[in-house]
Design a protein around this motif. Structure first.
Motif, PDB file in Angstrom:
ATOM      1  N   ILE A  66      -5.895   8.545   0.630  1.00 48.82           N
ATOM      2  CA  ILE A  66      -4.570   9.021   1.023  1.00 48.82           C
ATOM      3  C   ILE A  66      -3.491   8.132   0.419  1.00 48.82           C
ATOM      4  O   ILE A  66      -2.466   8.615  -0.074  1.00 48.82           O
ATOM      5  N   SER A  69      -3.353   8.902  -3.477  1.00 50.39           N
ATOM      6  CA  SER A  69      -2.837  10.243  -3.765  1.00 50.39           C
ATOM      7  C   SER A  69      -1.367  10.378  -3.369  1.00 50.39           C
ATOM      8  O   SER A  69      -0.581  11.021  -4.084  1.00 50.39           O
ATOM      9  N   SER A  70      -0.992   9.778  -2.252  1.00 51.52           N
ATOM     10  CA  SER A  70       0.404   9.877  -1.815  1.00 51.52           C
ATOM     11  C   SER A  70       1.325   9.085  -2.735  1.00 51.52           C
ATOM     12  O   SER A  70       2.477   9.477  -2.968  1.00 51.52           O
ATOM     13  N   LEU A  73       1.835  11.309  -5.785  1.00 47.10           N
ATOM     14  CA  LEU A  73       2.742  12.408  -5.476  1.00 47.10           C
ATOM     15  C   LEU A  73       4.189  11.928  -5.401  1.00 47.10           C
ATOM     16  O   LEU A  73       5.102  12.588  -5.920  1.00 47.10           O
ATOM     17  N   LEU A  74       4.414  10.770  -4.783  1.00 42.97           N
ATOM     18  CA  LEU A  74       5.777  10.248  -4.673  1.00 42.97           C
ATOM     19  C   LEU A  74       6.323   9.878  -6.050  1.00 42.97           C
ATOM     20  O   LEU A  74       7.511  10.087  -6.330  1.00 42.97           O
ATOM     21  N   TYR A 174       9.465  10.090   3.312  1.00 47.61           N
ATOM     22  CA  TYR A 174       8.092  10.255   2.821  1.00 47.61           C
ATOM     23  C   TYR A 174       7.106   9.333   3.550  1.00 47.61           C
ATOM     24  O   TYR A 174       6.129   9.799   4.147  1.00 47.61           O
ATOM     25  N   TRP A 175       7.366   8.027   3.507  1.00 45.57           N
ATOM     26  CA  TRP A 175       6.441   7.081   4.137  1.00 45.57           C
ATOM     27  C   TRP A 175       6.507   7.140   5.659  1.00 45.57           C
ATOM     28  O   TRP A 175       5.509   6.916   6.337  1.00 45.57           O
ATOM     29  N   LEU A 178       4.339  10.007   6.574  1.00 47.97           N
ATOM     30  CA  LEU A 178       2.934   9.640   6.388  1.00 47.97           C
ATOM     31  C   LEU A 178       2.444   8.773   7.544  1.00 47.97           C
ATOM     32  O   LEU A 178       1.341   8.976   8.067  1.00 47.97           O
ATOM     33  N   GLU A 182      -0.482   9.855  10.107  1.00 49.98           N
ATOM     34  CA  GLU A 182      -1.744   9.119  10.081  1.00 49.98           C
ATOM     35  C   GLU A 182      -1.913   8.135  11.235  1.00 49.98           C
ATOM     36  O   GLU A 182      -3.033   7.698  11.532  1.00 49.98           O
ATOM     37  N   SER A 191      -0.030   3.077  -0.264  1.00 50.37           N
ATOM     38  CA  SER A 191       0.859   3.972  -0.995  1.00 50.37           C
ATOM     39  C   SER A 191       2.077   3.232  -1.538  1.00 50.37           C
ATOM     40  O   SER A 191       2.430   3.356  -2.710  1.00 50.37           O
ATOM     41  N   TRP A 195       2.874   2.503  -5.461  1.00 46.92           N
ATOM     42  CA  TRP A 195       4.099   3.128  -5.974  1.00 46.92           C
ATOM     43  C   TRP A 195       5.050   2.084  -6.544  1.00 46.92           C
ATOM     44  O   TRP A 195       5.604   2.264  -7.637  1.00 46.92           O
TER      45      TRP A 195
END
Length: 206
Positions: A66, A69-70, A73-74, A174-175, A178, A182, A191, A195
């Protein structure tokens, strides 16, 4: 959460605002070292006020997947946003470059290490682990999430950099989402760390 804890949040946010003003406007020392020290100070204060922030649970394969992948995506969101914002904000390039120019203040390996091991994880421990988590317990999960996002973006207003404020708002949404989904800091830390390293060192947008 009691009133005393509310005062702790206000106090740390006041300190964060001062630190961000010094970091992005006054710039009294090396940007990356100052950023690392500022984040570390906020994490230390969070630990003093709430020792439970470091009880983040066990690392799992799901957390890793996760987190990776996140982060990807970001990065894609920012890549596309960088293109679109150029048509909307004529000052975009100069303000983004003012942030990236800080890379000249240190070795890329050192910068990458600080981003991955100190800055990224530290921001999540403070903003999501302390601020969002504490607010969620006081005013409810959704309202706590929304308020923490606004505070995260709001602290960046003192920089005078519109693009940085927008970036903080997007990252906060976003975070924060998440973390809300989660219920764990681990994937969010992964993430953020990946990033940060990607967008500043490996594949910068400018």
């Amino acid at each position: 959460m009691n009133k005393t804890n509310s005062k702790y949040i206000v106090f740390t946010l006041f300190i964060a605002t001062i630190l961000w003003y010094l970091l992005f406007v006054i710039k009294p020392m090396n940007f990356w070292l100052q950023m690392s020290l500022s984040i570390s100070a906020l994490v230390l204060m969070s630990l003093v006020f709430n020792r439970d922030i470091f009880k983040i649970g066990k690392l799992t394969i799901r957390h890793i997947l996760i987190g990776i992948s996140s982060a990807i995506l970001l990065y894609i969101i920012f890549y596309l946003g960088n293109i679109v914002s150029g048509f909307i904000f004529p000052f975009k390039d100069s303000q983004v470059l003012s942030v990236y120019s800080n890379k000249s203040n240190g070795n890329l390996i050192l910068i990458g290490s600080l981003l991955f091991f100190v800055i990224g994880p530290g921001e999540e421990i403070y903003w999501r682990g302390f601020i969002q988590n504490t607010l969620s317990k006081k005013i409810g999960e959704t309202r706590g999430y929304i308020l923490s996002v606004l505070l995260y973006a709001g602290v960046h207003i003192v920089t005078g950099n519109v693009m940085l404020v927008i970036a903080a708002l997007v990252c906060g949404i976003y975070w924060g989402c998440l973390y809300k989904k989660e219920k764990s800091l681990i994937p969010v830390i992964i993430s953020h760390a990946i990033w940060d390293l990607t967008i500043f060192v490996i594949l910068p947008l400018m």
